[in-house]
Scaffold this motif. Sequence first.
Motif, PDB file in Angstrom:
ATOM      1  N   HIS A  69       0.730  -1.238  -0.082  1.00  0.00           N
ATOM      2  CA  HIS A  69       0.063  -0.071   0.029  1.00  0.00           C
ATOM      3  C   HIS A  69       0.898   1.542   0.108  1.00  0.00           C
ATOM      4  O   HIS A  69       0.404   2.349  -0.223  1.00  0.00           O
ATOM      5  CB  HIS A  69      -0.851   0.058   1.227  1.00  0.00           C
ATOM      6  CG  HIS A  69      -1.800  -1.305   1.309  1.00  0.00           C
ATOM      7  ND1 HIS A  69      -2.614  -1.201   0.188  1.00  0.00           N
ATOM      8  CD2 HIS A  69      -2.006  -2.292   2.186  1.00  0.00           C
ATOM      9  CE1 HIS A  69      -3.488  -2.471   0.585  1.00  0.00           C
ATOM     10  NE2 HIS A  69      -2.959  -3.019   1.572  1.00  0.00           N
ATOM     11  N   ILE A 116      -3.332   0.625  -4.349  1.00  0.00           N
ATOM     12  CA  ILE A 116      -3.625  -0.958  -4.356  1.00  0.00           C
ATOM     13  C   ILE A 116      -4.662  -1.355  -3.320  1.00  0.00           C
ATOM     14  O   ILE A 116      -4.389  -1.259  -2.048  1.00  0.00           O
ATOM     15  CB  ILE A 116      -2.515  -1.487  -4.015  1.00  0.00           C
ATOM     16  CG1 ILE A 116      -1.224  -1.563  -5.224  1.00  0.00           C
ATOM     17  CG2 ILE A 116      -2.493  -3.289  -4.039  1.00  0.00           C
ATOM     18  CD1 ILE A 116      -1.650  -1.937  -6.650  1.00  0.00           C
ATOM     19  N   ILE A 117      -5.902  -1.764  -3.628  1.00  0.00           N
ATOM     20  CA  ILE A 117      -6.945  -2.123  -2.504  1.00  0.00           C
ATOM     21  C   ILE A 117      -7.229  -3.423  -2.591  1.00  0.00           C
ATOM     22  O   ILE A 117      -8.082  -3.975  -3.445  1.00  0.00           O
ATOM     23  CB  ILE A 117      -8.215  -1.247  -2.965  1.00  0.00           C
ATOM     24  CG1 ILE A 117      -7.846   0.189  -3.102  1.00  0.00           C
ATOM     25  CG2 ILE A 117      -9.390  -1.264  -1.813  1.00  0.00           C
ATOM     26  CD1 ILE A 117      -9.080   1.032  -3.644  1.00  0.00           C
ATOM     27  N   TRP A 118      -6.387  -4.034  -1.976  1.00  0.00           N
ATOM     28  CA  TRP A 118      -6.325  -5.620  -1.807  1.00  0.00           C
ATOM     29  C   TRP A 118      -6.606  -6.111  -0.186  1.00  0.00           C
ATOM     30  O   TRP A 118      -5.977  -5.517   0.469  1.00  0.00           O
ATOM     31  CB  TRP A 118      -4.987  -6.078  -2.164  1.00  0.00           C
ATOM     32  CG  TRP A 118      -4.900  -6.228  -3.846  1.00  0.00           C
ATOM     33  CD1 TRP A 118      -5.658  -5.722  -4.705  1.00  0.00           C
ATOM     34  CD2 TRP A 118      -3.406  -6.159  -4.325  1.00  0.00           C
ATOM     35  NE1 TRP A 118      -4.803  -5.836  -5.944  1.00  0.00           N
ATOM     36  CE2 TRP A 118      -3.605  -6.065  -5.615  1.00  0.00           C
ATOM     37  CE3 TRP A 118      -2.282  -6.837  -3.763  1.00  0.00           C
ATOM     38  CZ2 TRP A 118      -2.440  -6.378  -6.666  1.00  0.00           C
ATOM     39  CZ3 TRP A 118      -1.039  -6.889  -4.761  1.00  0.00           C
ATOM     40  CH2 TRP A 118      -1.445  -6.772  -6.130  1.00  0.00           C
ATOM     41  N   ARG A 119      -7.274  -7.122  -0.359  1.00  0.00           N
ATOM     42  CA  ARG A 119      -7.666  -7.768   1.067  1.00  0.00           C
ATOM     43  C   ARG A 119      -6.425  -8.634   1.232  1.00  0.00           C
ATOM     44  O   ARG A 119      -5.663  -9.268   0.138  1.00  0.00           O
ATOM     45  CB  ARG A 119      -8.868  -8.348   0.957  1.00  0.00           C
ATOM     46  CG  ARG A 119      -9.812  -7.337   1.321  1.00  0.00           C
ATOM     47  CD  ARG A 119     -11.128  -7.782   1.834  1.00  0.00           C
ATOM     48  NE  ARG A 119     -12.204  -6.882   2.189  1.00  0.00           N
ATOM     49  CZ  ARG A 119     -12.588  -6.308   3.240  1.00  0.00           C
ATOM     50  NH1 ARG A 119     -11.669  -6.524   4.112  1.00  0.00           N
ATOM     51  NH2 ARG A 119     -13.255  -5.355   3.224  1.00  0.00           N
ATOM     52  N   GLY A 120      -6.504  -9.362   2.194  1.00  0.00           N
ATOM     53  CA  GLY A 120      -5.153 -10.391   2.751  1.00  0.00           C
ATOM     54  C   GLY A 120      -4.851 -11.494   1.594  1.00  0.00           C
ATOM     55  O   GLY A 120      -3.716 -11.477   1.541  1.00  0.00           O
ATOM     56  N   PRO A 121      -5.867 -12.321   1.111  1.00  0.00           N
ATOM     57  CA  PRO A 121      -5.505 -13.473   0.306  1.00  0.00           C
ATOM     58  C   PRO A 121      -4.745 -13.187  -0.933  1.00  0.00           C
ATOM     59  O   PRO A 121      -3.947 -13.600  -1.243  1.00  0.00           O
ATOM     60  CB  PRO A 121      -6.787 -14.050   0.138  1.00  0.00           C
ATOM     61  CG  PRO A 121      -7.756 -13.509   1.209  1.00  0.00           C
ATOM     62  CD  PRO A 121      -7.348 -12.269   1.660  1.00  0.00           C
ATOM     63  N   LYS A 123      -2.905 -10.358  -1.228  1.00  0.00           N
ATOM     64  CA  LYS A 123      -1.498  -9.997  -0.945  1.00  0.00           C
ATOM     65  C   LYS A 123      -0.493 -10.957  -0.854  1.00  0.00           C
ATOM     66  O   LYS A 123       0.575 -11.341  -1.095  1.00  0.00           O
ATOM     67  CB  LYS A 123      -1.656  -9.286   0.534  1.00  0.00           C
ATOM     68  CG  LYS A 123      -2.307  -7.854   0.538  1.00  0.00           C
ATOM     69  CD  LYS A 123      -2.216  -7.276   1.767  1.00  0.00           C
ATOM     70  CE  LYS A 123      -3.208  -6.265   2.016  1.00  0.00           C
ATOM     71  NZ  LYS A 123      -3.031  -5.532   3.454  1.00  0.00           N
ATOM     72  N   PHE A 124      -1.199 -12.262  -0.107  1.00  0.00           N
ATOM     73  CA  PHE A 124      -0.276 -13.463  -0.071  1.00  0.00           C
ATOM     74  C   PHE A 124       0.312 -14.025  -1.387  1.00  0.00           C
ATOM     75  O   PHE A 124       1.348 -14.451  -1.242  1.00  0.00           O
ATOM     76  CB  PHE A 124      -1.330 -14.485   0.548  1.00  0.00           C
ATOM     77  CG  PHE A 124      -0.479 -15.956   1.051  1.00  0.00           C
ATOM     78  CD1 PHE A 124       0.208 -16.140   2.144  1.00  0.00           C
ATOM     79  CD2 PHE A 124      -0.706 -16.825  -0.009  1.00  0.00           C
ATOM     80  CE1 PHE A 124       0.828 -17.506   2.287  1.00  0.00           C
ATOM     81  CE2 PHE A 124      -0.054 -18.313   0.093  1.00  0.00           C
ATOM     82  CZ  PHE A 124       0.669 -18.349   1.101  1.00  0.00           C
ATOM     83  N   THR A 150       1.848  -6.214  12.236  1.00  0.00           N
ATOM     84  CA  THR A 150       1.974  -7.702  12.195  1.00  0.00           C
ATOM     85  C   THR A 150       0.907  -8.318  11.441  1.00  0.00           C
ATOM     86  O   THR A 150       0.275  -9.266  11.912  1.00  0.00           O
ATOM     87  CB  THR A 150       1.935  -8.261  13.729  1.00  0.00           C
ATOM     88  OG1 THR A 150       0.740  -7.733  14.378  1.00  0.00           O
ATOM     89  CG2 THR A 150       2.954  -7.864  14.468  1.00  0.00           C
ATOM     90  N   GLY A 151       0.733  -7.746  10.199  1.00  0.00           N
ATOM     91  CA  GLY A 151      -0.417  -8.515   9.400  1.00  0.00           C
ATOM     92  C   GLY A 151      -0.087  -9.108   8.362  1.00  0.00           C
ATOM     93  O   GLY A 151       0.847  -9.882   8.533  1.00  0.00           O
ATOM     94  N   ASP A 152      -0.869  -9.259   7.292  1.00  0.00           N
ATOM     95  CA  ASP A 152      -0.705 -10.073   6.307  1.00  0.00           C
ATOM     96  C   ASP A 152       0.725 -10.283   5.811  1.00  0.00           C
ATOM     97  O   ASP A 152       1.253 -11.253   5.382  1.00  0.00           O
ATOM     98  CB  ASP A 152      -1.626  -9.859   5.184  1.00  0.00           C
ATOM     99  CG  ASP A 152      -3.303 -10.366   5.354  1.00  0.00           C
ATOM    100  OD1 ASP A 152      -3.351 -11.692   5.281  1.00  0.00           O
ATOM    101  OD2 ASP A 152      -3.931  -9.274   5.987  1.00  0.00           O
ATOM    102  N   LEU A 155       3.427 -11.788   8.047  1.00  0.00           N
ATOM    103  CA  LEU A 155       3.058 -13.154   8.257  1.00  0.00           C
ATOM    104  C   LEU A 155       3.206 -14.156   7.028  1.00  0.00           C
ATOM    105  O   LEU A 155       3.657 -15.175   7.090  1.00  0.00           O
ATOM    106  CB  LEU A 155       1.435 -13.069   8.697  1.00  0.00           C
ATOM    107  CG  LEU A 155       0.704 -14.402   9.010  1.00  0.00           C
ATOM    108  CD1 LEU A 155       1.566 -15.265  10.272  1.00  0.00           C
ATOM    109  CD2 LEU A 155      -0.838 -14.396   9.311  1.00  0.00           C
ATOM    110  N   THR A 156       2.885 -13.520   5.735  1.00  0.00           N
ATOM    111  CA  THR A 156       3.261 -14.261   4.630  1.00  0.00           C
ATOM    112  C   THR A 156       4.722 -14.462   4.422  1.00  0.00           C
ATOM    113  O   THR A 156       5.084 -15.563   4.038  1.00  0.00           O
ATOM    114  CB  THR A 156       2.663 -13.513   3.324  1.00  0.00           C
ATOM    115  OG1 THR A 156       1.290 -13.359   3.670  1.00  0.00           O
ATOM    116  CG2 THR A 156       3.031 -14.219   2.229  1.00  0.00           C
ATOM    117  N   GLN A 159       5.569 -16.929   6.912  1.00  0.00           N
ATOM    118  CA  GLN A 159       5.267 -18.546   6.292  1.00  0.00           C
ATOM    119  C   GLN A 159       5.685 -19.115   5.271  1.00  0.00           C
ATOM    120  O   GLN A 159       5.850 -20.323   4.939  1.00  0.00           O
ATOM    121  CB  GLN A 159       3.761 -18.630   6.244  1.00  0.00           C
ATOM    122  CG  GLN A 159       3.073 -18.345   7.617  1.00  0.00           C
ATOM    123  CD  GLN A 159       1.555 -18.208   7.554  1.00  0.00           C
ATOM    124  OE1 GLN A 159       0.872 -17.935   6.541  1.00  0.00           O
ATOM    125  NE2 GLN A 159       0.704 -18.407   8.623  1.00  0.00           N
TER     126      GLN A 159
END
Lengths: 276, 276
Positions: A69, A116-121, A123-124, A150-152, A155-156, A159
């Motif tokens: 973002h 960039i208006i993206w939700r979490g998935p 972004k992953f 400490t968001g997506d 975390l991505t 992981q």
Amino acid sequence: MDKVPDPSERKDPQAEQQAKVKTSLDKIRHKFIVMSGKGGVGKTSTSVNLSIALANQGCKVGIMDVDLHGPDVPRMLGLQGLLDISPNQKLAPAAYSENLKAVSIESLTPGKDDAIIWRGPIKFSAIQQFIGDVDWGELDFLIIDSPPGTGDEPLTVAQTIADARAIIVTTPQEVALADVRKSISFCKTVNMEIFGIVENMSGFPCPHCGETVELFGSGGGEKTAQTYGLNFLGRIPFDPNVVLCGDNGTCFRDAHTQSPVTRAFDQIAAKMAKLV
Amino acid sequence: MDKVPDPSERKDPQAEQQAKVKTSLDKIRHKFIVMSGKGGVGKTSTSVNLSIALANQGCKVGIMDVDLHGPDVPRMLGLQGLLDISPNQKLAPAAYSENLKAVSIESLTPGKDDAIIWRGPIKFSAIQQFIGDVDWGELDFLIIDSPPGTGDEPLTVAQTIADARAIIVTTPQEVALADVRKSISFCKTVNMEIFGIVENMSGFPCPHCGETVELFGSGGGEKTAQTYGLNFLGRIPFDPNVVLCGDNGTCFRDAHTQSPVTRAFDQIAAKMAKLV
């Protein structure tokens, strides 16, 4: 008659992406994610200045900007234009110098002012593509510039890159330190090693009278590192020229070789280069 | 024999949540989301200082902190402890004063240093609960403090509160302004009205010699507002006391009634109070 496809030949897109990610990561020796609890503490200028310092010391460095973002890495490096496709049909990172290249969503979107208006998935999968679909080649260091919190995105990274280590950037004030403690908690939860803490914007010598002003207090980063038994990587003073150079996309360290800021980043980079 | 439930009586949890959200929002006259493209530009201190200024002018104000990863509102307001349950079985917001109350994830988690590691979909439902499950009561203003960028949190606010208006906070430097342009693009995309732009950390009078230092440049916020035909709400100088007060949870404006910072926030609040 058409040949009936053998089910065993059918490709699982997710497994294929994982394999590409692994192939890319296998060629990268050290992965660092530059995190912060609070925004605006200088994560991106830390990522950029550390990367240039490492590249100047002869290391092959990639910067991966996962701040989707607020992707400021290309601007700070003075990189313009969109990424090319490399001969092996992957994205070619933008080259800042022979030793330093960068990938950012900013170099993949023609409209620089579009959000960039993206939700979490989404972004992953974008971040996975930043690794697997990019022709990083052999690297000594991948420096990952992440958005605050400490968001997506972190975390991505945690992981996807099992051996990523965290560099936590903070300013000395308590509000920032409260959020650093959340970053430390995050790293523990996702089993990410913390390489150390950087205290940024730590004291400011007035350009008119030379007296030091504690814009955001002082010493809180080092104290937090001690409290948690973490490595304190260094204290970087505030310098309005860092802001100016970041805005212009000019290299701060080339323009200000003797600045305390340059020396501070060199010292941190030297600690990291010892790993190679 | 047990009574067979009438299918028409079965509750759809999502519709029920929507109804609760609507009930809460119907009692709130003006909703503002304080956004920024870049982190660390002073969104939270703007939210908090504007809210206090509005409350001092006699308005009923709620602050909803949707920065789930860096929830700094309670610390800056000096609010401690966890939220209570109100007589009507909703969450009672924490009271800063008779006219000002606040809700934050920080007031719902016992471990202050624990990271909130949530992906997008959970954030969506958390924010909906911050509205529908909280006993906000009748408010003149709901000030929503959001994390930087254009991700899940502001998107959820835009989708949940149709009449929310944006206040975009920026510092004057180009890197921040580049991200502001993304915030403007976001608001246009989601059809959110932009109330105006605030330029924060705009010039700093050295406490030793009194000379002004442009820590982050100057004037960029106003120029951006002009370029996009947006309302320029005001310029707020940098003052290390804002940092100190935020850290201590003491009210900056009570301690520094004559400060240019206090006056700047009062002027913006006056523009907002005219709406009532």
